[in-house]
Design an enzyme around this catalytic site. Structure first.
Site, PDB file in Angstrom:
ATOM      1  N   GLU A 237      58.950  17.405  64.545  1.00  0.00           N
ATOM      2  CA  GLU A 237      57.667  18.024  64.896  1.00  0.00           C
ATOM      3  C   GLU A 237      57.289  17.822  66.359  1.00  0.00           C
ATOM      4  O   GLU A 237      56.647  18.686  66.964  1.00  0.00           O
ATOM      5  CB  GLU A 237      56.549  17.481  63.988  1.00  0.00           C
TER       6      GLU A 237
ATOM      7  N   GLY B 219      58.857  19.386  57.319  1.00  0.00           N
ATOM      8  CA  GLY B 219      58.345  19.494  55.952  1.00  0.00           C
ATOM      9  C   GLY B 219      59.457  19.424  54.908  1.00  0.00           C
ATOM     10  O   GLY B 219      59.209  19.048  53.757  1.00  0.00           O
TER      11      GLY B 219
ATOM     12  N   GLU C 155      60.120  15.840  54.447  1.00  0.00           N
ATOM     13  CA  GLU C 155      58.952  15.318  53.720  1.00  0.00           C
ATOM     14  C   GLU C 155      59.001  15.711  52.236  1.00  0.00           C
ATOM     15  O   GLU C 155      58.622  14.920  51.368  1.00  0.00           O
ATOM     16  CB  GLU C 155      57.669  15.844  54.387  1.00  0.00           C
TER      17      GLU C 155
ATOM     18  N   ALA D 121      58.233  23.362  57.654  1.00  0.00           N
ATOM     19  CA  ALA D 121      57.196  24.361  57.429  1.00  0.00           C
ATOM     20  C   ALA D 121      57.620  25.620  58.177  1.00  0.00           C
ATOM     21  O   ALA D 121      58.349  25.543  59.164  1.00  0.00           O
ATOM     22  CB  ALA D 121      55.868  23.847  57.964  1.00  0.00           C
TER      23      ALA D 121
HETATM   24  N1  CO8 Z   1      60.330  28.065  60.299  1.00  0.00           N
HETATM   25  C1  CO8 Z   1      60.582  29.372  60.399  1.00  0.00           C
HETATM   26  N2  CO8 Z   1      61.812  29.866  60.621  1.00  0.00           N
HETATM   27  C2  CO8 Z   1      62.819  28.992  60.744  1.00  0.00           C
HETATM   28  C3  CO8 Z   1      62.626  27.603  60.649  1.00  0.00           C
HETATM   29  C4  CO8 Z   1      61.313  27.141  60.410  1.00  0.00           C
HETATM   30  N3  CO8 Z   1      61.026  25.840  60.265  1.00  0.00           N
HETATM   31  N4  CO8 Z   1      63.807  26.981  60.843  1.00  0.00           N
HETATM   32  C5  CO8 Z   1      64.715  27.951  61.041  1.00  0.00           C
HETATM   33  N5  CO8 Z   1      64.123  29.160  60.981  1.00  0.00           N
HETATM   34  C6  CO8 Z   1      64.751  30.472  61.150  1.00  0.00           C
HETATM   35  C7  CO8 Z   1      65.088  30.719  62.613  1.00  0.00           C
HETATM   36  O1  CO8 Z   1      63.955  31.205  63.335  1.00  0.00           O
HETATM   37  C8  CO8 Z   1      66.191  31.725  62.500  1.00  0.00           C
HETATM   38  O2  CO8 Z   1      65.608  32.975  62.228  1.00  0.00           O
HETATM   39  P1  CO8 Z   1      66.133  34.289  63.045  1.00  0.00           P
HETATM   40  O3  CO8 Z   1      67.532  34.491  62.520  1.00  0.00           O
HETATM   41  O4  CO8 Z   1      65.173  35.352  62.622  1.00  0.00           O
HETATM   42  O5  CO8 Z   1      66.093  33.941  64.506  1.00  0.00           O
HETATM   43  C9  CO8 Z   1      66.922  31.297  61.212  1.00  0.00           C
HETATM   44  O6  CO8 Z   1      66.002  30.486  60.485  1.00  0.00           O
HETATM   45  C10 CO8 Z   1      68.165  30.477  61.501  1.00  0.00           C
HETATM   46  O7  CO8 Z   1      67.803  29.410  62.367  1.00  0.00           O
HETATM   47  P2  CO8 Z   1      68.489  29.171  63.800  1.00  0.00           P
HETATM   48  O8  CO8 Z   1      68.959  30.449  64.394  1.00  0.00           O
HETATM   49  O9  CO8 Z   1      67.527  28.358  64.617  1.00  0.00           O
HETATM   50  O10 CO8 Z   1      69.753  28.307  63.359  1.00  0.00           O
HETATM   51  P3  CO8 Z   1      70.471  27.147  64.193  1.00  0.00           P
HETATM   52  O11 CO8 Z   1      71.701  26.803  63.428  1.00  0.00           O
HETATM   53  O12 CO8 Z   1      70.619  27.525  65.624  1.00  0.00           O
HETATM   54  O13 CO8 Z   1      69.475  25.890  64.137  1.00  0.00           O
HETATM   55  C11 CO8 Z   1      67.915  24.384  63.084  1.00  0.00           C
HETATM   56  C12 CO8 Z   1      69.137  25.324  62.894  1.00  0.00           C
HETATM   57  C13 CO8 Z   1      68.348  23.184  63.944  1.00  0.00           C
HETATM   58  C14 CO8 Z   1      67.478  23.918  61.714  1.00  0.00           C
HETATM   59  C15 CO8 Z   1      66.804  25.153  63.807  1.00  0.00           C
HETATM   60  O14 CO8 Z   1      66.562  26.356  63.078  1.00  0.00           O
HETATM   61  C16 CO8 Z   1      65.506  24.404  63.907  1.00  0.00           C
HETATM   62  O15 CO8 Z   1      65.353  23.538  64.765  1.00  0.00           O
HETATM   63  N6  CO8 Z   1      64.524  24.772  63.040  1.00  0.00           N
HETATM   64  C17 CO8 Z   1      63.185  24.200  63.088  1.00  0.00           C
HETATM   65  C18 CO8 Z   1      63.166  22.821  62.559  1.00  0.00           C
HETATM   66  C19 CO8 Z   1      61.798  22.259  62.707  1.00  0.00           C
HETATM   67  O16 CO8 Z   1      61.248  22.098  63.787  1.00  0.00           O
HETATM   68  N7  CO8 Z   1      61.170  21.909  61.564  1.00  0.00           N
HETATM   69  C20 CO8 Z   1      59.858  21.332  61.547  1.00  0.00           C
HETATM   70  C21 CO8 Z   1      58.845  22.414  61.436  1.00  0.00           C
HETATM   71  S1  CO8 Z   1      57.195  21.770  61.588  1.00  0.00           S
HETATM   72  C22 CO8 Z   1      56.911  21.081  60.092  1.00  0.00           C
HETATM   73  O17 CO8 Z   1      57.711  21.101  59.196  1.00  0.00           O
HETATM   74  C23 CO8 Z   1      55.558  20.449  59.948  1.00  0.00           C
HETATM   75  C24 CO8 Z   1      55.328  19.972  58.519  1.00  0.00           C
HETATM   76  C25 CO8 Z   1      53.877  19.783  58.236  1.00  0.00           C
HETATM   77  C26 CO8 Z   1      53.139  21.107  58.234  1.00  0.00           C
HETATM   78  C27 CO8 Z   1      51.773  20.979  57.665  1.00  0.00           C
HETATM   79  C28 CO8 Z   1      50.916  22.250  57.802  1.00  0.00           C
HETATM   80  C29 CO8 Z   1      51.587  23.565  57.646  1.00  0.00           C
END
Ligand code: CO8
Length: 261
Positions: A136, A113, A116, A67
């Site tokens: 999460e 997500g 999922e 998400a």
């Molecule tokens: N949301 C928003 N932006 C994101 C997300 C995300 N989930 N994942 C990555 N991005 C963005 C980063 O902020 C970054 O943006 P910027 O260049 O502006 O800083 C860009 O994408 C590239 O990401 P990274 O710089 O972090 O790249 P890395 O190679 O260092 O890391 C990862 C890649 C490991 C994938 C890392 O980005 C990460 O950990 N992302 C988050 C993963 C995560 O926690 N996902 C779960 C989110 S919660 C969820 O999904 C709940 C589901 C249910 C929701 C129900 C109600 C809404």
């Protein structure tokens, strides 16, 4: 309908839907979830001229990284977390119940997500670069789009619990070994060819048999109470200080310091 975040293309009866927000690793924002809902909301459409769908993410880094944390932080903190999860669960259920097979083509991260969403598809084909996980807990919340329910279905309770509680990622080979992924191929082209091969085989069968098979397989796993519990628990977690800390830590690219409140 024209879509902002979904790209549609069709060839030989196979429709490819590409989630297209590569700069945010295709994170699911409200607009994208609404567009998925709009596409998958019909039951059986006589006018459809496709017999299978490939759902994939744009770019070479991610299927979907979850998400959109930056967006849903504000909305969920207002007390709308449970409702948001419930709405997303309904959209994913539409995909799971869709009358033609939907294959997730996973090249890169399928997290939160995104994992999922892949699990709501009928099958998953991954490249060797794919990574799966439910991270999460790193944000102080829990899966909200059916992860606590479907991960059990694919890989069993013990391993699902481990992944959900640790937030650890697994690679494509392990996902395959555990039964989360149907096939792993070295490259995206080979993975796409495998998806096309499966959908072409299925396309040669009777459409009613395919539709009713999907319905009957789903019936075995129909557990509305589990999904409702997940949405309620997700909502509860989004009301905590821990969630604010976890989301702030993500945006600030640091480790979260949780206090249990
Ligand atoms: N949301 C928003 N932006 C994101 C997300 C995300 N989930 N994942 C990555 N991005 C963005 C980063 O902020 C970054 O943006 P910027 O260049 O502006 O800083 C860009 O994408 C590239 O990401 P990274 O710089 O972090 O790249 P890395 O190679 O260092 O890391 C990862 C890649 C490991 C994938 C890392 O980005 C990460 O950990 N992302 C988050 C993963 C995560 O926690 N996902 C779960 C989110 S919660 C969820 O999904 C709940 C589901 C249910 C929701 C129900 C109600 C809404």
């Amino acid at each position: 309908m024209t879509y902002q975040n979904l790209q549609l293309s069709q060839q030989d009866g196979i429709l490819t839907i590409t989630l297209n927000r590569p700069k945010a690793l295709n994170a699911l924002n409200t607009q994208t979830v609404q567009e998925l809902q709009s596409f998958f909301s019909s039951d059986y459409r006589d006018q459809d001229d496709f017999h299978g769908i490939i759902l994939t993410g744009a770019g070479d880094r991610a299927f979907v990284a979850g998400a959109d944390i930056k967006e849903f932080l504000g909305v969920a903190a207002d007390g709308n977390g449970a409702a948001m999860a419930h709405r997303g669960q309904q959209v994913f259920a539409q995909i799971e119940r869709f009358h033609v097979p939907v294959i997730a083509l996973v090249n890169g991260f399928a997290l939160g997500g995104g994992c999922e969403l892949a699990m709501a598809c009928h099958m998953r084909i991954a490249t060797s670069a794919a990574r799966f996980g439910q991270p999460e807990v790193n944000l102080g919340i829990i899966p909200g789009y059916g992860g606590t329910q479907r991960l059990n279905q694919y890989i069993g309770k013990g391993k699902a619990t481990e992944l959900i509680l640790t937030g650890n990622m697994i690679d494509a080979e392990e996902a395959h070994r555990l039964g989360l992924v149907n096939h792993v191929l070295p490259t995206l082209d080979e993975a796409r060819d495998k998806a096309i091969e499966l959908l072409t085989t299925i396309g040669g069968k009777g459409p009613i048999a395919i539709r009713e098979s999907i319905r009957a397989v789903n019936a075995y796993y129909d557990n509305p109470e589990g999904f409702a519990t997940e949405a309620e628990a997700f909502g509860k977690a989004t009301m905590t200080e821990d969630f604010k800390e976890g989301a702030a830590a993500f945006v600030e690219k640091r480790k979260a310091n949780f206090q249990g409140r």
